[in-house]
Structures are given as structure tokens and as C-alpha cells.
Design an enzyme around this catalytic site. Sequence first.
Site, PDB file in Angstrom:
ATOM      1  N   HIS A 182       8.219 -26.501  -1.526  1.00 42.08           N
ATOM      2  CA  HIS A 182       7.586 -27.626  -2.229  1.00 42.08           C
ATOM      3  C   HIS A 182       6.429 -27.160  -3.105  1.00 42.08           C
ATOM      4  O   HIS A 182       5.651 -27.980  -3.593  1.00 42.08           O
ATOM      5  CB  HIS A 182       7.135 -28.681  -1.212  1.00 42.08           C
ATOM      6  CG  HIS A 182       8.299 -29.258  -0.453  1.00 42.08           C
ATOM      7  ND1 HIS A 182       8.845 -30.507  -0.732  1.00 42.08           N
ATOM      8  CD2 HIS A 182       9.061 -28.736   0.542  1.00 42.08           C
ATOM      9  CE1 HIS A 182       9.876 -30.719   0.074  1.00 42.08           C
ATOM     10  NE2 HIS A 182      10.031 -29.656   0.860  1.00 42.08           N
ATOM     11  N   LYS A 195     -14.206  -0.134  -3.953  1.00 42.80           N
ATOM     12  CA  LYS A 195     -15.276   0.230  -3.007  1.00 42.80           C
ATOM     13  C   LYS A 195     -16.390   0.962  -3.749  1.00 42.80           C
ATOM     14  O   LYS A 195     -17.568   0.686  -3.543  1.00 42.80           O
ATOM     15  CB  LYS A 195     -14.736   1.130  -1.890  1.00 42.80           C
ATOM     16  CG  LYS A 195     -13.792   0.427  -0.945  1.00 42.80           C
ATOM     17  CD  LYS A 195     -13.437   1.346   0.204  1.00 42.80           C
ATOM     18  CE  LYS A 195     -12.257   0.825   0.983  1.00 42.80           C
ATOM     19  NZ  LYS A 195     -11.692   1.812   1.892  1.00 42.80           N
ATOM     20  N   GLU A 211       0.817  -1.215   0.000  1.00 44.48           N
ATOM     21  CA  GLU A 211       0.000   0.000   0.000  1.00 44.48           C
ATOM     22  C   GLU A 211       0.851   1.266   0.000  1.00 44.48           C
ATOM     23  O   GLU A 211       0.406   2.316  -0.439  1.00 44.48           O
ATOM     24  CB  GLU A 211      -0.929   0.018   1.228  1.00 44.48           C
ATOM     25  CG  GLU A 211      -2.239  -0.686   0.966  1.00 44.48           C
ATOM     26  CD  GLU A 211      -3.319  -0.426   2.020  1.00 44.48           C
ATOM     27  OE1 GLU A 211      -4.415  -0.932   1.829  1.00 44.48           O
ATOM     28  OE2 GLU A 211      -3.061   0.256   3.026  1.00 44.48           O
TER      29      GLU A 211
HETATM   30  O1  PA5 Z   1      -3.642   0.921   5.893  1.00 46.56           O
HETATM   31  C1  PA5 Z   1      -4.764   1.298   5.664  1.00 46.56           C
HETATM   32  O2  PA5 Z   1      -5.080   2.496   5.685  1.00 46.56           O
HETATM   33  C2  PA5 Z   1      -5.884   0.319   5.375  1.00 46.56           C
HETATM   34  O3  PA5 Z   1      -5.425  -0.971   5.250  1.00 46.56           O
HETATM   35  C3  PA5 Z   1      -6.898   0.352   6.491  1.00 46.56           C
HETATM   36  O4  PA5 Z   1      -6.282   0.027   7.694  1.00 46.56           O
HETATM   37  C4  PA5 Z   1      -8.052  -0.603   6.214  1.00 46.56           C
HETATM   38  O5  PA5 Z   1      -8.627  -0.316   4.971  1.00 46.56           O
HETATM   39  C5  PA5 Z   1      -9.105  -0.501   7.301  1.00 46.56           C
HETATM   40  O6  PA5 Z   1      -9.569   0.807   7.410  1.00 46.56           O
HETATM   41  P1  PA5 Z   1     -10.381   1.273   8.659  1.00 46.56           P
HETATM   42  O7  PA5 Z   1      -9.522   1.193   9.841  1.00 46.56           O
HETATM   43  O8  PA5 Z   1     -10.798   2.668   8.327  1.00 46.56           O
HETATM   44  O9  PA5 Z   1     -11.581   0.352   8.780  1.00 46.56           O
END
Ligand code: PA5
Length: 446
Positions: free
Chosen positions: A309, A423, A288
Amino acid sequence: MENIKLNIDKSLSFISKEQVYGYEAKVKECQAMLHKGTGLGNDFLGWLNLPSSITDAFLNEIMEVANDLRSRCEVVVVAGIGGSYLGARSVIDALSNSFAWLQESKNPVMVYAGNNIGEDYLAELSEYLKGKKFGIINISKSGTTTETALAFRILKTQLEEQVGKAEAQKLIVAVTDAAKGALRTLATQEGYRTFVIPDNVGGRFSVLTPVGLLPIAVAGFDIKQLVAGAQKMEELCGENVPFAENPAAIYAATRNELYSNGKKIEILVNYHPKLHYIGEWWKQLYGESEGKDLKGIFPAAVDYSTDLHSMGQWVQEGERTIFETVISIKNPNKKVVVPTDADNLDGLNFLAGKRVDEVNKMAELGVVIAHVDGQVPNMQIEMPQLNEYYIGQLFYFFEKACGISGYLLGVNPFNQPGVEAYKKNMFALLDKPGYEKESEAIKARL
Ligand code: PA5
């Protein structure tokens, strides 16, 4: 006290030490951007000095709530996804007995929800929780993540049916934004105990906030040691530590140089199945943070020797676009010695008297040699032992290196705009209010 150690020697037949050290000035600039807050995403730098800012009083507050949940619950469900789940799970899995979930006496059993939308998973979880005294830690910074909110609605309904609304209130803790989001509103309305996720700490950097600390404490692990390890690493990777002595700087420089030389995929390797979720946490952190603007090393993870494996063939002889970073545990916590067998029908007496870890270590060494021969650069991160302190060090090491590495790559390591696309489509397809226009457009494409 030892520290975790980075060794890049097994990459130096592919790139030179001079090339890595050639990053010194650029890394210094990136460090300055982080510490002065002058780089992209500078409103999300709360993780940078987080370990050293955590007080004992704050940790005691978390432990008090954790101990209360521990005393009330046979099972605690951690509801969260991505950064709101992977850090906690990675520590709990790494430190728990591998068969703890089978031991009825383990109190509480930790289970996870809100990280998928599998109906069978939720149905089976619900069945498992029937008649059990369970609690819920609902974690969501935005408070509106569909996977988590959906699971929480189902679990909350079940809990209230099982124990009544008043008792359920004591068994639910919310970790969310200080003021914004549906979960904050709901928690206030229902009177749940809450912890705050600081505004300036993004999900994937939040393991050392209550997002990670509360579930880890509920599972019975020492969050003070976890934070102490991170504090030590904050010092070892500090802005004024010379490049050659700063493991985060060297790691960031080496992986960027490998990337510039066509190594587009980094595989995080472990030799202990307990570390599987550390790999999942790391994949999110780097995926990310760096995968944007049509750039970024693809982070993958394998569990060896299991995956030798399955993936071993590809790693040895597939497209040469990979490098490996191996997490190596110097001293395992337990001991198993190979027994002698008078008949030796399995031919294993050559191992008799040796520890299983010696076999594992020789597998590790044999693999590194084979993979380097197969043109796969390797780095090694050695952890003296698998415990809270060294996991704390590992977390901060990877976080700091990720911040530096993202800036070296020229991206904003602290946003994740690409996560929104699915989303929007999902909401449009589900006719979520506010998505009417998108709904019409996407349905016309079906
Ligand atoms: O790193 C990030 O920002 C995302 O992985 C969020 O943690 C994830 O989408 C969950 O979001 P939230 O805490 O708003 O539910």
C-alpha cells in the site's frame, strides 16, 4: 526434519536455467577461494566454519551469563550498531510476541541503544529506565564506535547513579575484541564480564558469536537450536555439495545473472511484520559486502502486505531494474480463524472459517503472479516455520551465498572502506583530537 528451500522458478522467464547453471565452474572457484582462504579479505573468514566449531560448553557459558542477567534485570539494553546489533534484534523481534514490550511481566524487556545519535531517543530511553532495574550489553568490536560509546557512557552513568558502581558492575557485560580498543580497556578497568568477538569475524557475519548469541539468550531464546540450524546449513552449502543441490550457490548465481541483465536492485520481501529486522540484517550483510568498486546490487527490503500500500505501485510499474526475493513462512506458529458474521455488512463472509494465513498466502501468491507479469523476477525462500532452528539456517544460507556472490562480482566482500568517509568528517567537525588538519579543511568548506 525439513530445511529451508530456495525456489528460483519465477526468475526463469527472465534468465534461463542454463544461464544460472553456467555459473557452476565460477561458483566452484569462489567456494574454493573461501574454503582455501585464497581470496580477497581472507583474514575475515572466521564465519565460514563457525557453526560447526561452536561447542556446547561455549553455549553453556553464554547461557550462564544470560540467565544471570535475566534474573537480575527487568530491562536489558543492547548497545551496538550495524553488525553489532542487527543480528540479535532480528532474531529477538522475529521470535518475540509482537506485544511483549507492552507486557509488564515480560522479564527482561529488551531495548536497543547505540544505533543512532537521536537525542530524543536517548532522553526517552533514559526516562523509561528511571527507577527500573536494568542491565547493559555493550557490543563493539572496535570498541570505539561513536554511536555506541556515546550511548554507553550515558547509560553507564545512569545505572551507576541508580544502583551504585559495585552493583552496576554486575549488570554490565561487554562484547568486544580480545585485546584492542577502548571498550576492552574500560571493561578490564571496571571489572565487567566480557565475551570476545573473534578477530577473523567481521561485524555483519558475527550473529553466531556472542554478539548475537548473548542478547538472544538473554531474551529467552534457544541459542543451541539457532546454532544447530546454522550447522545444518553449513553442511548443506558445503564446498563439495554439487552446484544444483547447494542453495547458497544457486542463490548467488541467480542474483548475479539477474544483475548482469540490468536488475540492479534486490528487494527482500516478507509477509510477517516480525521479520522486519531480518530484512535490516540482510540489507547490511549484502550492502556492506557488495556495494563497492562502483558495483553491487542495491539491497532493499519491504514488509508486505503493509508496503504493498506504499511501495506496491513502484514495484508493479516503476523502472524495471528490480527483482524480489520472498521469505515465505510455510506454517505460522499461531492460529486465527475468520469469524462468521450474520449481517455480513463488511462482505467478508466469503472468508469465514478460513485461517488468516490462508488470506496471507493468497496475497503472497497473487503478488508473485502480478509482479512476474510486471517483469519483476522472483525467488522464494521457504522456511518451514519461524523458530530458532530455521533462522539459524537462514543466517548461514545468506552468509555463505554472500561470500560466493561477492567473489562472483569481483569485490572483497569482507571489508567496508566506504563506511569511514562520514566518520572522518564527523570527527573533524566535532574537533576530535588527532583530526586537526581535517577539521581545518572541512570547516573551510562550510
Ligand atoms: O559489519 C560491520 O563491520 C559494521 O557494521 C560494524 O559491525 C559496525 O560498524 C559496528 O562496529 P563495532 O562493532 O566496531 O562498534
